[in-house]
Scaffold this motif. Sequence first.
Motif, PDB file in Angstrom:
ATOM      1  N   LYS A  55       0.835  -1.205   0.000  1.00  0.00           N
ATOM      2  CA  LYS A  55       0.000   0.000   0.000  1.00  0.00           C
ATOM      3  C   LYS A  55       0.873   1.260   0.000  1.00  0.00           C
ATOM      4  N   LEU A  56       1.972   1.225   0.767  1.00  0.00           N
ATOM      5  CA  LEU A  56       2.891   2.373   0.757  1.00  0.00           C
ATOM      6  C   LEU A  56       3.398   2.609  -0.666  1.00  0.00           C
ATOM      7  N   TYR A  61       3.792   6.024  -4.743  1.00  0.00           N
ATOM      8  CA  TYR A  61       4.526   5.796  -6.003  1.00  0.00           C
ATOM      9  C   TYR A  61       5.988   5.427  -5.752  1.00  0.00           C
ATOM     10  N   ILE A  62       6.247   4.576  -4.782  1.00  0.00           N
ATOM     11  CA  ILE A  62       7.633   4.152  -4.529  1.00  0.00           C
ATOM     12  C   ILE A  62       8.033   3.130  -5.597  1.00  0.00           C
ATOM     13  N   PRO A  63       9.192   3.337  -6.240  1.00  0.00           N
ATOM     14  CA  PRO A  63       9.587   2.438  -7.339  1.00  0.00           C
ATOM     15  C   PRO A  63       9.684   0.976  -6.884  1.00  0.00           C
ATOM     16  N   ALA A  64       9.397   0.070  -7.807  1.00  0.00           N
ATOM     17  CA  ALA A  64       9.349  -1.361  -7.491  1.00  0.00           C
ATOM     18  C   ALA A  64      10.690  -1.877  -6.981  1.00  0.00           C
ATOM     19  N   ASN A  65      11.791  -1.279  -7.430  1.00  0.00           N
ATOM     20  CA  ASN A  65      13.099  -1.813  -7.020  1.00  0.00           C
ATOM     21  C   ASN A  65      13.661  -1.134  -5.772  1.00  0.00           C
ATOM     22  N   TYR A  66      12.911  -0.250  -5.138  1.00  0.00           N
ATOM     23  CA  TYR A  66      13.337   0.330  -3.856  1.00  0.00           C
ATOM     24  C   TYR A  66      12.758  -0.499  -2.721  1.00  0.00           C
ATOM     25  N   LEU A 173       7.254  12.928  -3.850  1.00  0.00           N
ATOM     26  CA  LEU A 173       8.715  12.823  -3.818  1.00  0.00           C
ATOM     27  C   LEU A 173       9.197  12.162  -5.103  1.00  0.00           C
ATOM     28  N   ASP A 174      10.294  12.687  -5.641  1.00  0.00           N
ATOM     29  CA  ASP A 174      10.928  12.030  -6.782  1.00  0.00           C
ATOM     30  C   ASP A 174      11.973  11.072  -6.218  1.00  0.00           C
ATOM     31  N   TRP A 175      11.537   9.840  -6.022  1.00  0.00           N
ATOM     32  CA  TRP A 175      12.364   8.847  -5.319  1.00  0.00           C
ATOM     33  C   TRP A 175      13.708   8.647  -5.988  1.00  0.00           C
ATOM     34  N   SER A 176      13.760   8.842  -7.322  1.00  0.00           N
ATOM     35  CA  SER A 176      15.006   8.576  -8.046  1.00  0.00           C
ATOM     36  C   SER A 176      16.100   9.570  -7.678  1.00  0.00           C
ATOM     37  N   MET A 177      15.741  10.659  -7.017  1.00  0.00           N
ATOM     38  CA  MET A 177      16.745  11.670  -6.661  1.00  0.00           C
ATOM     39  C   MET A 177      17.584  11.301  -5.441  1.00  0.00           C
ATOM     40  N   ALA A 178      17.218  10.234  -4.749  1.00  0.00           N
ATOM     41  CA  ALA A 178      18.005   9.854  -3.569  1.00  0.00           C
ATOM     42  C   ALA A 178      17.986   8.337  -3.367  1.00  0.00           C
ATOM     43  N   VAL A 199      13.028   3.969   3.100  1.00  0.00           N
ATOM     44  CA  VAL A 199      13.025   3.466   1.727  1.00  0.00           C
ATOM     45  C   VAL A 199      14.463   3.496   1.195  1.00  0.00           C
ATOM     46  N   CYS A 200      14.929   2.385   0.635  1.00  0.00           N
ATOM     47  CA  CYS A 200      16.320   2.302   0.163  1.00  0.00           C
ATOM     48  C   CYS A 200      16.397   1.864  -1.301  1.00  0.00           C
TER      49      CYS A 200
END
Length: 350
Positions: A55-56, A61-66, A173-178, A199-200
């Motif tokens: 759900k998170l 929109y957290i990328p599948a590979n994070y 958040l643009d997750w790809s930026m970090a 999130v990593c």
Amino acid sequence: MSVLRLTNMITFYPGPSKIYPQITNYLQDAVAEGILSVNHRSEPFMRLLEDTAAKLRQRLYIPANYRIYLTSSATECWEIVAQSLTAQYSTHVYNGAFGSKWAEYTERLGKTVVRQPFEMNKLPDFAGVRPQEVVCLTHNETSNGTMLAAWPHLGDETLVAVDATSSMAGVVLDWSMADVWFASVQKCFGLPAGLAVMVCSPKALRRAEAIGERNHYNSVLFMDENFAQFQTHYTPNVLGIYLLNRVLAQIPDIQTTATQLNQRAKDFYDFVEQQTHYQLLVENAAVRSPTVLALKCEASDLKLLKNRAQQAGIVLGNGYGAWKNDTFRIANFPAITNADFELLKTLLCI
Ligand SMILES: *Cc1c(COP(=O)(O)O)cnc(C)c1O
């Protein structure tokens, strides 16, 4: 019956902050469903954890590979970054109290900290930042109401770790930026404290493997092995996880929430400038936070305002650190309603 009776107050404190009213029912459901007494290595708990992570991912929109982990607090995440993802050097770019504290915690764990403070109304000069190993950024500086919305690519060798405690679940958040993002849930998630989301990226995981740190119960590698099986590295805050799950099911996706909060922040900033005698602490509109709104006035005036707020059943956020005596803060978090804001405006208008 508790001696505390705060239930009629509307709180604008930027964390702990107003919780969603539905929490009352979710608490009862948690008891009724029996989840609070199950073992955290059991099937029902694993299903809850798997579903909460899904759900998170979907809502934010957290990328599948994070990877997604749950910890106890943002403070714990500061230490995890220092312990597991920093071999020796970490660079801290910050303009307020939370960013500064993060640097302190890292230093105390024996790392070599390079501090790169910047002025509140400016953007950091990344040209002057010589990133080493890990760069630690505070996405939304809760102490002064500024947001660092973007930063340049800081090199393939550099891990970027971002404290997004007062923006995650309120801002897209643009997750790809970090490579590392974290937030505790008592801010924009509208939940009681005692849980945090971490999130990593794949790059962060590779770094954790290269460093190979396994000395702590919350070492990234240890957390990763546990979460891969939908388990946790210690007996977790099952109630907090259950409530997070239910709240995620209830809220819209982050784009919808962020659009609403942005508009409300903009309206409120306009209102303060046009219809009150308070000033905005942050002069540069480009760095003003949409989720934590900081206002300024004379110290004597602030005392009067707080008394009036108290009588009106409104809790304002105190100023923080260097801004303690002449500023106050307003949380613009999703669980706070437009009606709450209308009430607040009547208080500030006078
Ligand atoms: C509130 C806050 C923290 C501390 O969160 P805890 O859950 O108390 O550890 C850290 N960083 C920022 C930016 C915050 O707003």
